[in-house]
Design a protein around this motif. Sequence first.
Motif, PDB file in Angstrom:
ATOM      1  N   TYR A  12      -9.328  -5.138   5.381  1.00  0.00           N
ATOM      2  CA  TYR A  12      -9.522  -6.460   4.868  1.00  0.00           C
ATOM      3  C   TYR A  12      -9.659  -7.853   5.905  1.00  0.00           C
ATOM      4  CZ  TYR A  12      -4.478  -6.853   6.370  1.00  0.00           C
ATOM      5  OH  TYR A  12      -3.559  -6.651   7.344  1.00  0.00           O
ATOM      6  N   ALA A  43     -10.567  -6.675  -0.047  1.00  0.00           N
ATOM      7  CA  ALA A  43     -10.422  -5.512   0.643  1.00  0.00           C
ATOM      8  C   ALA A  43     -11.334  -4.556   0.142  1.00  0.00           C
ATOM      9  CB  ALA A  43      -9.008  -5.236   0.404  1.00  0.00           C
ATOM     10  N   LEU A  94       0.820  -1.364  -0.101  1.00  0.00           N
ATOM     11  CA  LEU A  94      -0.012   0.070   0.104  1.00  0.00           C
ATOM     12  C   LEU A  94       0.624   1.086  -0.042  1.00  0.00           C
ATOM     13  CD1 LEU A  94      -2.768   1.241   0.068  1.00  0.00           C
ATOM     14  CD2 LEU A  94      -2.551   1.151   2.544  1.00  0.00           C
ATOM     15  N   VAL A 103      -3.312  -3.341  -4.220  1.00  0.00           N
ATOM     16  CA  VAL A 103      -3.728  -3.842  -3.141  1.00  0.00           C
ATOM     17  C   VAL A 103      -4.468  -5.218  -3.318  1.00  0.00           C
ATOM     18  CG1 VAL A 103      -5.106  -3.454  -0.989  1.00  0.00           C
ATOM     19  CG2 VAL A 103      -3.706  -1.623  -1.876  1.00  0.00           C
ATOM     20  N   ARG A 104      -5.362  -5.096  -4.184  1.00  0.00           N
ATOM     21  CA  ARG A 104      -6.239  -6.238  -4.429  1.00  0.00           C
ATOM     22  C   ARG A 104      -5.590  -7.658  -4.853  1.00  0.00           C
ATOM     23  NH1 ARG A 104     -10.873  -2.602  -5.065  1.00  0.00           N
ATOM     24  NH2 ARG A 104     -12.118  -2.876  -3.201  1.00  0.00           N
ATOM     25  N   VAL A 115      -7.423   0.926   3.980  1.00  0.00           N
ATOM     26  CA  VAL A 115      -7.849  -0.530   3.345  1.00  0.00           C
ATOM     27  C   VAL A 115      -8.094  -1.308   4.714  1.00  0.00           C
ATOM     28  CG1 VAL A 115      -6.860  -2.855   2.481  1.00  0.00           C
ATOM     29  CG2 VAL A 115      -6.017  -0.165   1.601  1.00  0.00           C
ATOM     30  N   SER A 167      -5.824   0.504  -5.955  1.00  0.00           N
ATOM     31  CA  SER A 167      -6.832  -0.610  -5.588  1.00  0.00           C
ATOM     32  C   SER A 167      -6.510  -1.834  -6.185  1.00  0.00           C
ATOM     33  CB  SER A 167      -8.516  -0.060  -5.964  1.00  0.00           C
ATOM     34  OG  SER A 167      -9.105   0.704  -5.378  1.00  0.00           O
ATOM     35  N   ILE A 198     -11.355  -0.552   0.000  1.00  0.00           N
ATOM     36  CA  ILE A 198     -10.524   0.676  -0.093  1.00  0.00           C
ATOM     37  C   ILE A 198     -11.219   1.984  -0.110  1.00  0.00           C
ATOM     38  CG2 ILE A 198      -8.252   1.322  -1.156  1.00  0.00           C
ATOM     39  CD1 ILE A 198      -8.167  -1.686  -2.352  1.00  0.00           C
TER      40      ILE A 198
END
Length: 194
Positions: free
Chosen positions: A152, A84, A46, A77-78, A150, A74, A86
Amino acid sequence: MGMLRSLRRDTRGATIVEFAIVSPVMILMMMGLGDLGYQVYAQSILNGAMQKAGRDSAIQGGADIGSTIDGKVSAMVRNIAKNATITFTRKNYDSFSVIKPEPFVDTNGNGVRNAGECYTDINANSQWDADPGVNGQGGANDVTVYTATVTYPHLFPVGSLFGWPSTQTIVASTLLKNQPYASQTTVTPATVCT
């Protein structure tokens, strides 16, 4: 009597009993460490994505493609946290020096801005603000604080055994000055005493 003595000396099953006592604690520790390691890894991904996105949004036209830039963060991160959630925020300021509450004259010395105490209205909205930033990327030479939050699900359900939430939240921010691609409109802040 002889059989009882031989049973006392027989230690063949002791290892399995010791393992049964130690293994739950060891497995919980390994899952906790795995979850903590995953959090550190997700935070570093991130942070890197935010630094790149911050540089991309600080150039001319960056404010127009904010949702595209958010989409790139995004996606990165995904790649590691599929489920997650965001959220992104951008706040802009005229300079680095105004990223703080608007200054005020503390006449009663209590450290809190009370009605009637004069303040400098940095963002010209006719009210004292603890955060004088304006939502959005801003314009040329503005300073932007770009933040991603974020949330998750944990990798392992270890925390739920202790009553902790089932999700983890990490936050990353970057602070950059927009490039001087146009002349900046400067406003002299007024002093307001209301």
